[in-house]
Motif scaffolding. Structure first.
Motif, short mmCIF file in Angstrom:
data_model
loop_
_atom_site.label_atom_id
_atom_site.label_comp_id
_atom_site.label_asym_id
_atom_site.label_seq_id
_atom_site.Cartn_x
_atom_site.Cartn_y
_atom_site.Cartn_z
N ASP A 11 0.81 -1.22 0.00
CA ASP A 11 0.00 0.00 0.00
C ASP A 11 0.84 1.27 0.00
OD1 ASP A 11 0.83 -0.46 2.67
OD2 ASP A 11 -0.77 0.84 3.41
N CYS A 33 -0.45 -4.37 -6.66
CA CYS A 33 -1.76 -4.02 -6.11
C CYS A 33 -1.56 -3.18 -4.85
CB CYS A 33 -2.56 -5.28 -5.77
SG CYS A 33 -2.84 -6.38 -7.16
N ARG A 34 -2.53 -2.30 -4.56
CA ARG A 34 -2.37 -1.34 -3.48
C ARG A 34 -3.04 -1.77 -2.17
NH1 ARG A 34 1.92 1.48 -5.25
NH2 ARG A 34 1.53 2.54 -7.23
N ASP A 35 -3.87 -2.79 -2.20
CA ASP A 35 -4.48 -3.27 -0.96
C ASP A 35 -4.79 -4.75 -1.09
OD1 ASP A 35 -7.40 -3.69 -1.84
OD2 ASP A 35 -7.14 -1.57 -2.31
N GLU A 37 -7.57 -6.49 -0.85
CA GLU A 37 -8.74 -6.88 -1.64
C GLU A 37 -8.41 -6.89 -3.13
OE1 GLU A 37 -12.34 -8.44 -2.14
OE2 GLU A 37 -11.53 -7.90 -0.18
N GLU A 38 -7.71 -5.86 -3.59
CA GLU A 38 -7.27 -5.81 -4.99
C GLU A 38 -6.32 -6.97 -5.28
OE1 GLU A 38 -4.88 -2.93 -8.18
OE2 GLU A 38 -5.07 -2.32 -6.08
N ASN A 41 -8.31 -10.20 -5.73
CA ASN A 41 -9.00 -10.23 -7.02
C ASN A 41 -8.03 -10.52 -8.16
OD1 ASN A 41 -11.56 -9.72 -5.95
ND2 ASN A 41 -11.26 -7.50 -6.01
N LYS A 42 -6.83 -9.94 -8.10
CA LYS A 42 -5.82 -10.19 -9.13
C LYS A 42 -5.32 -11.63 -9.05
CE LYS A 42 -5.12 -6.14 -11.20
NZ LYS A 42 -5.22 -5.93 -12.66
#
Length: 229
Positions: A11, A33-35, A37-38, A41-42
């Motif tokens: 983050d 990814c920055r968090d 949850e992202e 998903n990735k």
């Protein structure tokens, strides 16, 4: 040979960008990814051969993300990045399956050495990690159960359909050569096996017609790829 793909979830925008650029120069393909949850998903939509997860993140922390990844794929290497230096955090990280743990601030060279050592140890530079399931568009391939779940329900796949679709899904939006697919699934790339593969590809295309965003594109003289628009 395709690049080893790393999922980086961090983050801190400065550190994330620096790590992505540094590892990219060293020959790795890094998805940032920055968090948490992202990152989750990735992870669900592609294959990775190693995960770098920051521990303290918004929405979903690194330990929670690591647990979710471990439920899907037990053997993928995970390195946790953290600003903490508490013994309890280190113990928790290893308890949930960390392969390594590095405390900020750290040198890029040290991180690279740890990544290389883990990949050599786990042999992740070989064939792409085989997952239990793959998601693309509105479909989920349950590889371990030979089932394709889609908008119109669930279809039972033959072993060849299952292997072929897994190969395509593991290389989502990337070219898969005909020769490679034939040798991986049929054992050799003879003319008769090639015709057989074309039949299975035709069957798979029919199953994917219920989602217009998903298609298998043939690249003449090269191979084919599963594309999600």
């Amino acid at each position: 040979m395709s690049k080893i793909k790393i999922l980086l979830v961090e983050d801190d925008p400065n550190l994330g960008d620096i790590l992505k650029e540094y590892l990219g120069v060293k020959g790795y393909e890094v998805i940032l990814c920055r968090d948490g949850e992202e990152g989750w998903n990735k992870y669900k939509k592609n294959y990775y051969q190693l995960c770098l997860l920051d521990v303290m993140m918004p929405i979903k922390d690194g330990f929670t993300l690591g647990k979710e990844i471990r439920k899907v794929e037990e053997s993928i290497p995970i390195i946790y990045l953290t600003a903490k230096n508490m013994k309890e955090d280190v113990i928790q990280g290893f308890r949930i399956g960390a392969d390594d743990y590095i405390t900020k601030p750290f040198s890029m060279e040290e991180l690279l050495l740890r990544i290389n050592a883990i990949l050599r140890r786990t042999n992740s530079q070989g064939e792409k990690t085989v997952l239990k399931s793959y998601e693309f568009g509105n479909f989920t391939l349950h590889y371990d159960k030979q089932l394709l779940e889609g908008p119109q329900g669930t279809n039972k796949l033959t072993s060849k359909e299952n292997e072929l679709l897994r190969l395509l899904a593991a290389s989502l939006n990337e070219n898969v050569s005909r020769s490679f697919a034939l040798k991986q699934i049929w054992g050799d790339d003879s003319y008769f096996n090639a015709r057989s593969m074309d039949v299975y590809l035709s069957k798979i295309r029919k199953l994917l017609k219920t989602d217009d965003s998903v298609q298998i594109i043939t690249l003449h003289g090269e191979g084919f790829k599963l594309v999600v628009n």
